[in-house]
Design a protein around this motif. Structure first.
Motif, PDB file in Angstrom:
ATOM      1  N   PHE A 183       1.016  -1.384   0.104  1.00 29.35           N
ATOM      2  CA  PHE A 183       0.076   0.167   0.050  1.00 29.35           C
ATOM      3  C   PHE A 183       0.870   1.021   0.096  1.00 29.35           C
ATOM      4  CE2 PHE A 183      -2.728   3.201   2.293  1.00 29.35           C
ATOM      5  CZ  PHE A 183      -3.876   3.044   1.480  1.00 29.35           C
ATOM      6  N   TRP A 184       1.990   1.203   0.816  1.00 33.09           N
ATOM      7  CA  TRP A 184       2.940   2.257   0.792  1.00 33.09           C
ATOM      8  C   TRP A 184       3.420   2.570  -0.673  1.00 33.09           C
ATOM      9  CZ3 TRP A 184       5.420   5.584   4.114  1.00 33.09           C
ATOM     10  CH2 TRP A 184       6.357   6.471   3.846  1.00 33.09           C
ATOM     11  N   ASP A 185       3.601   1.978  -1.420  1.00 32.63           N
ATOM     12  CA  ASP A 185       4.051   1.804  -2.761  1.00 32.63           C
ATOM     13  C   ASP A 185       3.017   2.454  -3.612  1.00 32.63           C
ATOM     14  OD1 ASP A 185       6.535   1.332  -2.060  1.00 32.63           O
ATOM     15  OD2 ASP A 185       6.805  -0.731  -3.081  1.00 32.63           O
ATOM     16  N   LEU A 186       1.673   1.749  -3.354  1.00 27.67           N
ATOM     17  CA  LEU A 186       0.779   2.181  -4.494  1.00 27.67           C
ATOM     18  C   LEU A 186      -0.178   3.207  -4.070  1.00 27.67           C
ATOM     19  CD1 LEU A 186      -0.332  -1.491  -5.270  1.00 27.67           C
ATOM     20  CD2 LEU A 186       1.309  -0.308  -6.233  1.00 27.67           C
ATOM     21  N   VAL A 187      -0.499   3.760  -2.832  1.00 27.48           N
ATOM     22  CA  VAL A 187      -1.483   4.559  -2.611  1.00 27.48           C
ATOM     23  C   VAL A 187      -1.150   5.861  -2.981  1.00 27.48           C
ATOM     24  CG1 VAL A 187      -0.695   5.474  -0.330  1.00 27.48           C
ATOM     25  CG2 VAL A 187      -3.132   5.604  -0.792  1.00 27.48           C
ATOM     26  N   HIS A 188      -2.155   6.840  -3.686  1.00 30.02           N
ATOM     27  CA  HIS A 188      -1.926   8.108  -3.983  1.00 30.02           C
ATOM     28  C   HIS A 188      -2.240   9.290  -2.884  1.00 30.02           C
ATOM     29  CE1 HIS A 188      -1.565   6.774  -8.247  1.00 30.02           C
ATOM     30  NE2 HIS A 188      -2.521   5.943  -7.993  1.00 30.02           N
ATOM     31  N   ASP A 189      -1.182   9.907  -2.318  1.00 28.96           N
ATOM     32  CA  ASP A 189      -1.357  10.736  -1.145  1.00 28.96           C
ATOM     33  C   ASP A 189      -2.369  11.703  -1.204  1.00 28.96           C
ATOM     34  OD1 ASP A 189       0.751   9.370  -0.504  1.00 28.96           O
ATOM     35  OD2 ASP A 189       1.988  10.900   0.041  1.00 28.96           O
ATOM     36  N   ASP A 190      -2.507  12.281  -3.014  1.00 27.88           N
ATOM     37  CA  ASP A 190      -3.249  13.236  -3.135  1.00 27.88           C
ATOM     38  C   ASP A 190      -4.568  13.354  -3.532  1.00 27.88           C
ATOM     39  OD1 ASP A 190      -2.285  12.163  -5.587  1.00 27.88           O
ATOM     40  OD2 ASP A 190      -1.708  13.964  -6.281  1.00 27.88           O
ATOM     41  N   ARG A 191      -5.105  11.981  -3.344  1.00 27.36           N
ATOM     42  CA  ARG A 191      -6.563  11.614  -3.935  1.00 27.36           C
ATOM     43  C   ARG A 191      -7.111  10.855  -2.786  1.00 27.36           C
ATOM     44  NH1 ARG A 191      -4.723   9.639  -9.721  1.00 27.36           N
ATOM     45  NH2 ARG A 191      -2.535  10.744  -9.267  1.00 27.36           N
ATOM     46  N   ASP A 192      -8.606  11.038  -2.671  1.00 30.74           N
ATOM     47  CA  ASP A 192      -9.269  10.565  -1.597  1.00 30.74           C
ATOM     48  C   ASP A 192      -9.506   8.762  -1.833  1.00 30.74           C
ATOM     49  OD1 ASP A 192     -11.564   9.958  -3.234  1.00 30.74           O
ATOM     50  OD2 ASP A 192     -12.440  11.788  -2.440  1.00 30.74           O
ATOM     51  N   GLY A 193     -10.331   8.475  -0.721  1.00 29.88           N
ATOM     52  CA  GLY A 193     -10.064   6.920  -0.940  1.00 29.88           C
ATOM     53  C   GLY A 193     -11.178   6.401  -2.065  1.00 29.88           C
ATOM     54  N   LEU A 194     -11.841   7.158  -2.416  1.00 25.70           N
ATOM     55  CA  LEU A 194     -12.950   6.788  -3.569  1.00 25.70           C
ATOM     56  C   LEU A 194     -12.407   6.937  -4.935  1.00 25.70           C
ATOM     57  CD1 LEU A 194     -16.294   7.760  -1.904  1.00 25.70           C
ATOM     58  CD2 LEU A 194     -15.452   5.768  -1.815  1.00 25.70           C
ATOM     59  N   ALA A 195     -11.175   7.555  -5.087  1.00 22.19           N
ATOM     60  CA  ALA A 195     -10.648   7.641  -6.392  1.00 22.19           C
ATOM     61  C   ALA A 195     -10.392   6.320  -7.007  1.00 22.19           C
ATOM     62  CB  ALA A 195      -9.414   8.489  -6.400  1.00 22.19           C
ATOM     63  N   PRO A 196     -10.753   6.249  -8.341  1.00 23.74           N
ATOM     64  CA  PRO A 196     -10.618   4.882  -8.882  1.00 23.74           C
ATOM     65  C   PRO A 196      -9.134   4.414  -8.976  1.00 23.74           C
ATOM     66  CG  PRO A 196     -11.854   6.334 -10.517  1.00 23.74           C
ATOM     67  CD  PRO A 196     -11.132   7.130  -9.114  1.00 23.74           C
ATOM     68  N   GLU A 197      -7.933   5.358  -8.809  1.00 21.72           N
ATOM     69  CA  GLU A 197      -6.689   4.941  -9.028  1.00 21.72           C
ATOM     70  C   GLU A 197      -6.238   4.230  -7.461  1.00 21.72           C
ATOM     71  OE1 GLU A 197      -7.987   7.715 -10.754  1.00 21.72           O
ATOM     72  OE2 GLU A 197      -7.127   8.473  -8.937  1.00 21.72           O
ATOM     73  N   GLN A 198      -7.069   4.426  -6.362  1.00 25.93           N
ATOM     74  CA  GLN A 198      -6.545   4.046  -5.360  1.00 25.93           C
ATOM     75  C   GLN A 198      -6.668   2.545  -5.278  1.00 25.93           C
ATOM     76  OE1 GLN A 198      -4.831   5.938  -3.439  1.00 25.93           O
ATOM     77  NE2 GLN A 198      -5.947   7.648  -2.645  1.00 25.93           N
ATOM     78  N   PRO A 199      -5.854   1.782  -4.514  1.00 24.46           N
ATOM     79  CA  PRO A 199      -5.778   0.331  -4.667  1.00 24.46           C
ATOM     80  C   PRO A 199      -6.366  -0.137  -3.386  1.00 24.46           C
ATOM     81  CG  PRO A 199      -3.788   1.144  -3.514  1.00 24.46           C
ATOM     82  CD  PRO A 199      -4.524   2.317  -3.962  1.00 24.46           C
ATOM     83  N   MET A 200      -7.213  -1.348  -3.483  1.00 24.32           N
ATOM     84  CA  MET A 200      -7.694  -1.928  -2.367  1.00 24.32           C
ATOM     85  C   MET A 200      -6.870  -3.309  -2.384  1.00 24.32           C
ATOM     86  SD  MET A 200     -11.761  -2.554  -2.905  1.00 24.32           S
ATOM     87  CE  MET A 200     -11.984  -2.866  -1.325  1.00 24.32           C
ATOM     88  N   ILE A 201      -6.367  -3.792  -1.427  1.00 22.18           N
ATOM     89  CA  ILE A 201      -5.234  -4.866  -1.374  1.00 22.18           C
ATOM     90  C   ILE A 201      -6.120  -5.808  -0.309  1.00 22.18           C
ATOM     91  CG2 ILE A 201      -3.136  -5.616  -1.034  1.00 22.18           C
ATOM     92  CD1 ILE A 201      -2.205  -2.762  -1.354  1.00 22.18           C
ATOM     93  N   PHE A 202      -6.352  -6.977  -0.760  1.00 24.95           N
ATOM     94  CA  PHE A 202      -7.014  -8.018   0.266  1.00 24.95           C
ATOM     95  C   PHE A 202      -5.538  -8.841   0.203  1.00 24.95           C
ATOM     96  CE2 PHE A 202     -10.640  -6.839  -1.841  1.00 24.95           C
ATOM     97  CZ  PHE A 202     -11.639  -7.050  -0.818  1.00 24.95           C
ATOM     98  N   ALA A 203      -5.399  -9.413   1.628  1.00 23.61           N
ATOM     99  CA  ALA A 203      -4.293 -10.133   1.819  1.00 23.61           C
ATOM    100  C   ALA A 203      -4.695 -11.299   2.754  1.00 23.61           C
ATOM    101  CB  ALA A 203      -3.071  -9.276   2.418  1.00 23.61           C
ATOM    102  N   THR A 204      -3.977 -12.631   2.497  1.00 26.99           N
ATOM    103  CA  THR A 204      -4.128 -13.613   3.492  1.00 26.99           C
ATOM    104  C   THR A 204      -2.608 -13.727   4.159  1.00 26.99           C
ATOM    105  OG1 THR A 204      -3.275 -15.138   1.853  1.00 26.99           O
ATOM    106  CG2 THR A 204      -5.780 -14.860   1.980  1.00 26.99           C
ATOM    107  N   GLY A 205      -2.524 -14.396   5.246  1.00 25.72           N
ATOM    108  CA  GLY A 205      -1.335 -14.627   5.848  1.00 25.72           C
ATOM    109  C   GLY A 205      -0.907 -16.177   5.892  1.00 25.72           C
ATOM    110  N   PRO A 206       0.593 -16.291   6.348  1.00 20.33           N
ATOM    111  CA  PRO A 206       1.167 -17.470   6.250  1.00 20.33           C
ATOM    112  C   PRO A 206       0.340 -18.466   7.092  1.00 20.33           C
ATOM    113  CG  PRO A 206       2.363 -15.914   7.663  1.00 20.33           C
ATOM    114  CD  PRO A 206       1.368 -15.084   6.875  1.00 20.33           C
ATOM    115  N   LEU A 207      -0.628 -18.137   8.022  1.00 16.99           N
ATOM    116  CA  LEU A 207      -1.433 -19.238   8.533  1.00 16.99           C
ATOM    117  C   LEU A 207      -2.703 -19.389   8.081  1.00 16.99           C
ATOM    118  CD1 LEU A 207      -0.433 -18.740  12.460  1.00 16.99           C
ATOM    119  CD2 LEU A 207       0.634 -20.425  10.885  1.00 16.99           C
ATOM    120  N   THR A 208      -3.260 -18.331   7.334  1.00 11.73           N
ATOM    121  CA  THR A 208      -4.472 -18.581   6.707  1.00 11.73           C
ATOM    122  C   THR A 208      -4.837 -19.943   6.061  1.00 11.73           C
ATOM    123  OG1 THR A 208      -4.468 -16.200   6.109  1.00 11.73           O
ATOM    124  CG2 THR A 208      -6.133 -17.452   5.088  1.00 11.73           C
ATOM    125  N   GLY A 209      -5.710 -20.557   6.306  1.00 11.46           N
ATOM    126  CA  GLY A 209      -6.393 -21.911   5.804  1.00 11.46           C
ATOM    127  C   GLY A 209      -5.505 -23.041   6.268  1.00 11.46           C
TER     128      GLY A 209
END
Lengths: 618, 618
Positions: A42-68
């Motif tokens: 997210f640090w690399d991908l998020v746009h500081d100058d645009r709000d959360g609903l801007a299409p460019e903003q990423p949403m990142i789903f993540a699982t962990g090493p113990l998931t499943g």
């Protein structure tokens, strides 16, 4: 011989392309997985100058090493986004069965950017990824959406995360729902998904999980399960009665938010909202997420009255408090109805209940009139009005349109007097966990990366249940009413964050049931590296600091670490914290000292980031 | 506020696509840049099960944080690939002006995969990337290629790296040339580029460089230049006479490879190949790479004889030894002619000279007959035959086709007796730097990741010139003839690797002129982080271990760390090492101990990788 690492699926909805990337092994080394690796990306991908609903903003789903895996309570995934409600980083975490499916499909991370030109859903079947038309699903509730997609592509092994009308209409506290009632909640991830015209994500995974040492994992998992049920609260309350059992405990301690936090206990709700009443009034079945021996979830059906027949997951403790005590409602059927509707609309029950409680206080104050509410009587305790408001908010109808923007923005519209009842931090509504009588929780709420937060860590568990833990160095007597001396929050917060990184449930960690060293053993077995308890906590500390630095990019610092005025100025009227307010400065000072954060800015000191290997963030 | 990181351009020649990726900031933190970050990326991209010429294999060009800056000698780039000659990781490094151009175009890394369907060249002008037809350039020499591309797209600010016929024809020691005579040399990067049908990479960069603290960089750069010229060898030899000045020093020490290492001094070449003779016989102009105050390069033109008029860069010391002493040739004009032709054909002069010297010994041994050579008389000292063989090898004509595969493969064809004269390690031909009389160099040659290597580090500089360096802990008296006790190689090797990571020249480090702490200051100023001398060395240690682990994936371990039999069994006939052979076991044991590598496998121990944060590689 390539080391433990992760695989990310990138989906750009604007141009309908998908790409695959390997995640650097160093990220799994330093941030372990789940929220850790997602936040790093997210640090690399998020746009500081645009709000959360801007299409460019990423949403990142993540699982962990113990998931499943065979580790108990390992059905969790998180989603990281920029919150449209707070402007901070958004982090939502859900159980159910979606996360294991995503991981078994071969994906550790799912990164969604862009906006589809019309409603779509994503169908992920192992490596096969399709962007499918969802026009006919738009406007549907979560249950109907899940059922329709299962009908279209087959239910076998299919797990779905979707939004309801609330997400479609940009309600700023819309959730993403999975298993029909488990929520990626808080901060509006559903609105972000809606802004992308993405109705749902359906996943079928058939791949074996990469576990470095299955035997060692099995052994550690057994130890973990044993530790879980050796803990009295888990064994005797959470397992048999689910989260509704919190209600009695919290009311007994006098930290139950009542009448929008004007009061801190609710004697009128005895035998009406308590967990025994709950199990009598409603038709109740326990529900377990993937791999969970606790099974804290409840599935309920309303047996009588005007809402008879309505059913769904919950209400969990937070919903009982949100729609019940906060709104001074004692009608459990109305509470359950509000909960079931809110879940199906894809609303966050915590924020929704808080918004309604705030609206009721505004009504009491004369800031909201019956004319403005369209004739709805928002008098304290009117359960039917609560149910009606849930519908109006989800569809942004009438006064619901104002309230759908959350208490902070609604208060700004209603004038300066309104702020007093707007119980939020940074724009995120309060949950139902004491602050004046739990000074650890005051720190959590004031400083959490995502705004008013009762879970990062669930400090009132330490306060309320008096947990002690040698491995975390929480061995002294903690005076729950004492301001200052908040160093103990740090290791507990790290353990909590670690569970979000590993893909396991907070209820297995905030109860301090499973030892930190046992989590470390599970992680070592899954990843094939020797990870000690201290490694685990340090990795979590990195992620906590990283989130702090991300919020700094968005302009947040110590000035934003505050609490609703009520907690700072109005003494708690009853319960164990009677007469207490919060000395915020004293608490922040002691916490920042423990965290290695600068007292003035509240941001990580250079030396702290250097110690964590994060000074490249400066 | 995104931290120091790098930008990578990925070009897939098979499907003619280009993509851009940001490199994780952690890689710049842990591996600093240049060869460090390129090797890290190589770990993720290389295919263990395919040879170096397979189209899928990546070639990764990289600049460092100091490349193109005011730091002295900062004109370097490297290219990382799988060597078709050795099967190990390949790492070649060139000066000139290509690297600063690439960096000013905004690229820290250029990653090329795939194979074009016909000859192409890459034209990179800042963010504009074109894959252009190079059919008319195929078969051309390096000079003609550079000139033609400059004519086509304009010479202003254009820097070119290209291959000659040698790379096109898959000569396993083909180089990539830049500035017409600077070489990305050793291990056959030109063959890799040829196998991709990629004739050249032309770059025009117009962007400002990202320097965190320009003032601090300027100040440290001044200190570095002062330190450089405070060192007598740099000031009094390398600067005024260039690398040809090595010849006299090395012959005087009696470690000059003569007659294919049968002898270690060449008294017959006095007044013929020595640096004074060089400057008299040839028309000489000094040449400097970007930002280099040393200007060690020579540009020469042959004034008389049958090669009169031929001109180009060099011959540098290595070429004088390779085509001269190794082949027992004293005709400097023939040596220069062989050098100029080899450079223009894109041959590695070191390997080419060694291959010819080996062929001459085979001729002496009767393993190669005049029939096989097509009538060419390979008697020791026949300079004209050397020139002819250069042409035949580059075009794989006659016996040149056999020799173009290097001494190891040629020896395999000629039968078991041939190996004796095949002076190589792991398939890479020996350069011209003593081994029997420089036991530090014996370690370097036996263990270097890329095969027989005189530069990683240039241990004979310590041996020969008696350098001492407190910052590196090289303070004791080192007995150059002593076997064992090779711990001192480690820090010197780290400093050498660090220069490859930073994008600066080895001649500024192997002379120990510029202090390690000064490099650290330069790096800190460029990257905007506090990087100490120890950080620098540890980062380099990571990369050295990473290369070792990559080779382990390819099947290499201690069994491959050996030397040509001549060095192990034939006592050096003269010079300061007279009577010496190498006790390889003793040297390896002491070096592996210092490196934290397992004595049996020769691979990094788990604890060593853990200390370096590299245990995810296990």
């Amino acid at each position: 011989m390539k080391g433990y690492t992760g695989r990310a699926l990138f989906v750009n909805l604007s141009n309908r392309t998908t790409t695959v990337q390997n995640i650097p092994a160093e990220w799994y080394r330093d941030y372990l997985g789940g929220e850790g690796v997602a936040v790093r990306l997210f640090w690399d991908l998020v746009h500081d100058d645009r709000d959360g609903l801007a299409p460019e903003q990423p949403m990142i789903f993540a699982t962990g090493p113990l998931t499943g895996t065979a580790a108990p309570c390992s059905g969790r995934a998180c989603v990281i986004f920029r919150s449209p409600a707070t402007g901070t980083i958004g982090a939502a975490n859900a159980g159910g069965h979606f996360a294991p499916a995503l991981k078994k499909a071969g994906w550790d991370l799912l990164v969604i950017t862009g906006k589809a030109d019309k409603p779509v859903y994503l169908l992920i079947q192992d490596d096969k990824v399709e962007i499918r038309d969802a026009s006919s699903l738009w406007g549907q509730g979560v249950k109907e959406t899940e059922d329709a997609i299962k009908k279209e592509v087959g239910a076998q092994g299919l797990q779905i995360a979707s939004i309801g009308p609330a997400g479609e209409k940009g309600v700023l506290f819309a959730n993403i729902m999975t298993d029909k009632h488990r929520a990626f909640g808080r901060g509006g991830p559903g609105a972000v998904m809606g802004a992308k015209n993405l109705k749902a994500i359906a996943v079928r995974g058939t791949q074996p999980l990469p576990i470095a040492d299955p035997e060692a994992l099995k052994e550690a998992a057994k130890a973990a399960r044993d530790e879980l049920f050796a803990e009295a609260f888990v064994r005797d309350e959470l397992h048999p009665y689910g989260t509704p059992s919190f209600y009695d405990a919290i009311d007994a301690l006098g930290i139950l938010p009542t009448r929008n936090w004007q009061r801190t206990s609710f004697p009128q709700s005895k035998d009406l909202l308590t967990y025994k009443a709950y199990h009598e009034t409603l038709e109740v079945k326990p529900y377990a997420c993937f791999g969970c021996p606790i099974a804290c979830g409840r599935h309920t059906k309303i047996k009588s009255g005007k809402y008879a027949g309505l059913e769904g997951g919950g209400p969990e403790y937070e919903a009982v408090a949100a729609f019940g005590s906060k709104c001074f409602v004692t009608d459990l059927n109305a509470v359950a109805a509000a909960n079931h509707l809110a879940n199906n609309f894809g609303l966050d029950v915590i924020s929704t209940g808080q918004v309604i409680a705030t609206a009721m206080e505004w009504y009491e104050m004369g800031l909201l009139t019956k004319e403005q509410t369209g004739g709805l009587d928002l008098t304290w305790g009117n359960g039917d009005a609560v149910v009606e408001l849930v519908k109006m908010i989800a569809h942004r109808e009438g006064i619901g349109d104002l309230l759908a923007n959350g208490v902070k923005r609604a208060a700004e519209k209603l004038g300066p007097k309104a702020e007093k009842a707007a119980m939020h931090v940074k724009g995120l509504e309060m949950a139902a966990d004491g602050v004046r009588a739990s000074k650890g929780e005051s720190i959590v709420h004031a400083t959490s990366a995502r705004g008013a937060d009762h879970l990062r860590p669930y400090a009132s568990a330490i306060d309320a249940f008096g947990y002690r833990d040698e491995e975390l160095g929480i061995t002294g007597d903690i005076n729950y009413l004492e301001d200052g001396n908040k160093a103990w929050v740090k290791p507990f917060q790290e353990l909590s964050m670690a569970t979000n990184m590993l893909g396991v449930c907070l209820f297995a960690s905030i109860t301090l049931a499973i030892k930190t060293s046992t989590w470390a053993k599970l992680t070592s077995a899954a990843m094939g590296r020797t990870i000690t308890k201290d490694d685990l906590l340090k990795a979590a500390e990195r992620v906590i600091n990283m989130e702090r630095q991300i919020n700094a990019r968005f302009g947040f610092d110590r000035k934003d670490d505050t609490l609703p005025e009520r907690f700072l100025k109005e003494p708690a009227p009853d319960g164990r914290g009677e007469g207490e307010v919060v000395d915020l400065k004293k608490n922040l000072d002691s916490y920042f000292e423990a965290m290695g954060w600068d007292q003035k800015s509240g941001l990580p000191k250079k030396e702290t980031l250097e110690r964590l290997g994060l000074d490249w963030m400066l």
